[in-house]
Design a protein around this motif. Structure first.
Motif, PDB file in Angstrom:
ATOM      1  N   ILE A 109       0.862  -1.193   0.000  1.00 31.69           N
ATOM      2  CA  ILE A 109       0.000   0.000   0.000  1.00 31.69           C
ATOM      3  C   ILE A 109       0.890   1.232   0.000  1.00 31.69           C
ATOM      4  CG2 ILE A 109      -1.813   1.272   1.204  1.00 31.69           C
ATOM      5  CD1 ILE A 109      -2.668  -1.406   2.468  1.00 31.69           C
ATOM      6  N   HIS A 110       0.775   2.038  -1.039  1.00 33.73           N
ATOM      7  CA  HIS A 110       1.505   3.298  -1.148  1.00 33.73           C
ATOM      8  C   HIS A 110       0.575   4.441  -0.756  1.00 33.73           C
ATOM      9  CE1 HIS A 110       5.135   1.859  -3.226  1.00 33.73           C
ATOM     10  NE2 HIS A 110       4.335   1.003  -3.837  1.00 33.73           N
ATOM     11  N   ASN A 111       1.026   5.267   0.165  1.00 31.39           N
ATOM     12  CA  ASN A 111       0.246   6.395   0.665  1.00 31.39           C
ATOM     13  C   ASN A 111       0.972   7.692   0.282  1.00 31.39           C
ATOM     14  OD1 ASN A 111      -1.376   8.156   2.107  1.00 31.39           O
ATOM     15  ND2 ASN A 111      -0.704   7.456   4.117  1.00 31.39           N
ATOM     16  N   PHE A 112       0.320   8.540  -0.548  1.00 29.09           N
ATOM     17  CA  PHE A 112       0.944   9.748  -1.083  1.00 29.09           C
ATOM     18  C   PHE A 112       0.191  11.005  -0.667  1.00 29.09           C
ATOM     19  CE2 PHE A 112       2.787   6.830  -4.237  1.00 29.09           C
ATOM     20  CZ  PHE A 112       4.073   7.345  -4.375  1.00 29.09           C
ATOM     21  N   TYR A 113       0.951  12.071  -0.526  1.00 23.53           N
ATOM     22  CA  TYR A 113       0.392  13.416  -0.391  1.00 23.53           C
ATOM     23  C   TYR A 113       1.087  14.302  -1.425  1.00 23.53           C
ATOM     24  CZ  TYR A 113      -0.873  17.939   1.696  1.00 23.53           C
ATOM     25  OH  TYR A 113      -1.339  19.217   1.907  1.00 23.53           O
ATOM     26  N   VAL A 114       0.430  14.485  -2.563  1.00 28.58           N
ATOM     27  CA  VAL A 114       0.992  15.262  -3.670  1.00 28.58           C
ATOM     28  C   VAL A 114       0.891  16.750  -3.327  1.00 28.58           C
ATOM     29  CG1 VAL A 114       0.663  15.881  -6.104  1.00 28.58           C
ATOM     30  CG2 VAL A 114       0.512  13.480  -5.376  1.00 28.58           C
ATOM     31  N   PRO A 115       1.895  17.564  -3.672  1.00 28.53           N
ATOM     32  CA  PRO A 115       1.819  19.004  -3.388  1.00 28.53           C
ATOM     33  C   PRO A 115       0.557  19.638  -3.958  1.00 28.53           C
ATOM     34  CG  PRO A 115       4.022  18.411  -4.120  1.00 28.53           C
ATOM     35  CD  PRO A 115       3.169  17.188  -4.307  1.00 28.53           C
ATOM     36  N   ALA A 116       0.003  20.597  -3.210  1.00 28.16           N
ATOM     37  CA  ALA A 116      -1.223  21.265  -3.657  1.00 28.16           C
ATOM     38  C   ALA A 116      -0.975  22.168  -4.857  1.00 28.16           C
ATOM     39  CB  ALA A 116      -1.823  22.066  -2.507  1.00 28.16           C
ATOM     40  N   GLY A 117       0.131  22.897  -4.857  1.00 26.00           N
ATOM     41  CA  GLY A 117       0.481  23.684  -6.036  1.00 26.00           C
ATOM     42  C   GLY A 117       0.179  25.162  -5.975  1.00 26.00           C
ATOM     43  N   GLY A 118      -0.300  25.656  -4.832  1.00 22.79           N
ATOM     44  CA  GLY A 118      -0.573  27.088  -4.744  1.00 22.79           C
ATOM     45  C   GLY A 118      -1.779  27.511  -5.557  1.00 22.79           C
ATOM     46  N   ASP A 119      -1.854  28.809  -5.843  1.00 18.38           N
ATOM     47  CA  ASP A 119      -3.051  29.365  -6.468  1.00 18.38           C
ATOM     48  C   ASP A 119      -2.904  29.710  -7.943  1.00 18.38           C
ATOM     49  OD1 ASP A 119      -4.503  29.254  -4.077  1.00 18.38           O
ATOM     50  OD2 ASP A 119      -3.699  31.187  -3.415  1.00 18.38           O
ATOM     51  N   ILE A 120      -1.686  29.918  -8.415  1.00 18.04           N
ATOM     52  CA  ILE A 120      -1.474  30.373  -9.796  1.00 18.04           C
ATOM     53  C   ILE A 120      -0.957  29.202 -10.631  1.00 18.04           C
ATOM     54  CG2 ILE A 120      -0.269  32.014 -11.293  1.00 18.04           C
ATOM     55  CD1 ILE A 120       0.058  33.801  -8.805  1.00 18.04           C
ATOM     56  N   PRO A 121      -1.694  28.771 -11.654  1.00 17.86           N
ATOM     57  CA  PRO A 121      -1.299  27.591 -12.435  1.00 17.86           C
ATOM     58  C   PRO A 121      -0.259  27.912 -13.512  1.00 17.86           C
ATOM     59  CG  PRO A 121      -3.409  28.376 -13.215  1.00 17.86           C
ATOM     60  CD  PRO A 121      -3.031  29.261 -12.048  1.00 17.86           C
ATOM     61  N   ASP A 122       0.838  28.514 -13.101  1.00 14.57           N
ATOM     62  CA  ASP A 122       1.906  28.885 -14.030  1.00 14.57           C
ATOM     63  C   ASP A 122       3.241  28.587 -13.354  1.00 14.57           C
ATOM     64  OD1 ASP A 122       3.784  30.020 -15.678  1.00 14.57           O
ATOM     65  OD2 ASP A 122       2.713  31.906 -15.968  1.00 14.57           O
ATOM     66  N   PRO A 123       3.949  27.548 -13.793  1.00 11.95           N
ATOM     67  CA  PRO A 123       5.207  27.190 -13.125  1.00 11.95           C
ATOM     68  C   PRO A 123       6.282  28.259 -13.254  1.00 11.95           C
ATOM     69  CG  PRO A 123       4.916  25.928 -15.148  1.00 11.95           C
ATOM     70  CD  PRO A 123       3.618  26.636 -14.897  1.00 11.95           C
ATOM     71  N   ALA A 124       6.154  29.149 -14.235  1.00  9.66           N
ATOM     72  CA  ALA A 124       7.162  30.193 -14.421  1.00  9.66           C
ATOM     73  C   ALA A 124       7.112  31.245 -13.321  1.00  9.66           C
ATOM     74  CB  ALA A 124       6.989  30.857 -15.784  1.00  9.66           C
ATOM     75  N   VAL A 125       5.939  31.450 -12.738  1.00 10.67           N
ATOM     76  CA  VAL A 125       5.800  32.488 -11.716  1.00 10.67           C
ATOM     77  C   VAL A 125       5.418  31.926 -10.344  1.00 10.67           C
ATOM     78  CG1 VAL A 125       5.177  34.228 -13.425  1.00 10.67           C
ATOM     79  CG2 VAL A 125       3.366  32.929 -12.296  1.00 10.67           C
ATOM     80  N   ASN A 126       5.067  30.652 -10.287  1.00 13.20           N
ATOM     81  CA  ASN A 126       4.624  30.039  -9.031  1.00 13.20           C
ATOM     82  C   ASN A 126       5.483  28.812  -8.728  1.00 13.20           C
ATOM     83  OD1 ASN A 126       3.345  28.881  -6.858  1.00 13.20           O
ATOM     84  ND2 ASN A 126       1.396  28.507  -7.896  1.00 13.20           N
ATOM     85  N   PRO A 127       6.474  28.945  -7.842  1.00 12.53           N
ATOM     86  CA  PRO A 127       7.340  27.800  -7.521  1.00 12.53           C
ATOM     87  C   PRO A 127       6.580  26.603  -6.967  1.00 12.53           C
ATOM     88  CG  PRO A 127       8.274  29.858  -6.687  1.00 12.53           C
ATOM     89  CD  PRO A 127       6.880  30.173  -7.145  1.00 12.53           C
ATOM     90  N   ARG A 128       5.484  26.858  -6.271  1.00 13.97           N
ATOM     91  CA  ARG A 128       4.712  25.748  -5.705  1.00 13.97           C
ATOM     92  C   ARG A 128       4.052  24.920  -6.809  1.00 13.97           C
ATOM     93  NH1 ARG A 128       0.887  28.152  -1.186  1.00 13.97           N
ATOM     94  NH2 ARG A 128       0.476  25.924  -0.854  1.00 13.97           N
TER      95      ARG A 128
END
Length: 271
Positions: A109-128
């Protein structure tokens, strides 16, 4: 033999210990996988969970953030944790059930918590958000190296992505919102399909039936508005697909006092 497995982002295991106790008294899962425990390993409430019947516990935690745990009535043959993106941020724990689990022996059984990613869906301006996409890329690489779904295995957790149109309350409105953007949903589905995992909930409750596991704290009347998303998942290796008997979301927990914003997702396998 039946094996009942629950996944739940509990949003602080110590703060919501009474909620977990109430849930397990009512639902009695054999294995309970928690995310966002927000608890360092040396502060985890081991004795409380052992008193609830979970003698076997695997934890990977840190102070204040993230954290995952597996609580089990069945013994483990092995436990391990993986790190991703050169961070030690407690987002994975895996257990393999021991021979005492009889027909379920050898299931990992693999249990994961994937990062939420913040609020802005742009990797260029949002490190999260960049971190979230990199995490998904590394999950794909892990799948290629180890082929986990080739063995009897279950993958659970808060994957922080609602992949299908009826996994969110309004598909068009959320296309630009982190957790339902096309780049996230396509990567999640590519990972699942490449590995061969079976989406347990959607196998039994196919679209267009809406299924949600998360409702925002920002909603003043979450139950009436029902603006949910399906962020929490249970995936099965193909060899376990025929054992799947039931999958459901315990929505009522979202209405408890000071609740987690996520609800538990439970599957029942019959061997």
């Amino acid at each position: 033999m039946q094996l009942v497995v629950t996944t739940w982002n509990v949003n602080s295991v110590r703060l919501r210990l009474d909620h977990v106790a109430r849930f397990v008294a009512e639902s009695k899962p054999d294995v309970l996988c928690l995310q966002e425990t927000k608890c360092p390993d040396d502060r985890f409430p081991l004795s409380a969970f052992r008193s609830l019947g979970y003698a076997h516990i695997a934890i990977n935690g840190q102070k204040g953030y993230h954290g995952v745990a597996v609580l089990s009535r069945l013994p483990f043959a092995e436990t391990r944790a993986m790190g991703f993106c050169d961070k030690n941020d407690a987002r994975h724990i895996a257990v393999t059930l021991g021979k005492e689990a009889k027909q379920a022996a050898g299931i990992t059984i693999h249990n994961f918590y994937v990062p939420a990613g913040g609020d802005i869906p742009d990797p260029a301006v949002n490190p999260r958000f960049a971190h979230k996409l990199a995490f998904l890329d590394e999950l794909m690489a892990w799948t290629g190296r180890e082929r986990p779904a080739a063995e009897p295995s279950i993958l659970v957790g808060d994957l922080n992505i609602a992949p299908y149109e009826t996994d969110v309350w309004n598909h068009k409105a959320l296309l630009g919102v982190v957790s339902h953007t096309p780049i996230e949903t396509s990567r999640l589905e590519e990972w699942r399909q490449t590995a061969g995992w079976v989406d347990a909930v959607r196998h039994l409750k196919p679209e267009p039936e809406p299924v949600y596991t998360w409702w925002s704290y920002r909603s003043p009347d979450w139950a009436a508005a029902n603006k949910g998303r399906r962020l929490d998942h249970v995936w099965l290796a193909p060899s376990l697909q025929s054992t799947l008997q039931e999958a459901h979301v315990t929505r009522d927990t979202r209405g408890w006092e000071r609740p987690s914003d996520h609800a538990p997702v439970t599957v029942t396998l019959d061997f």
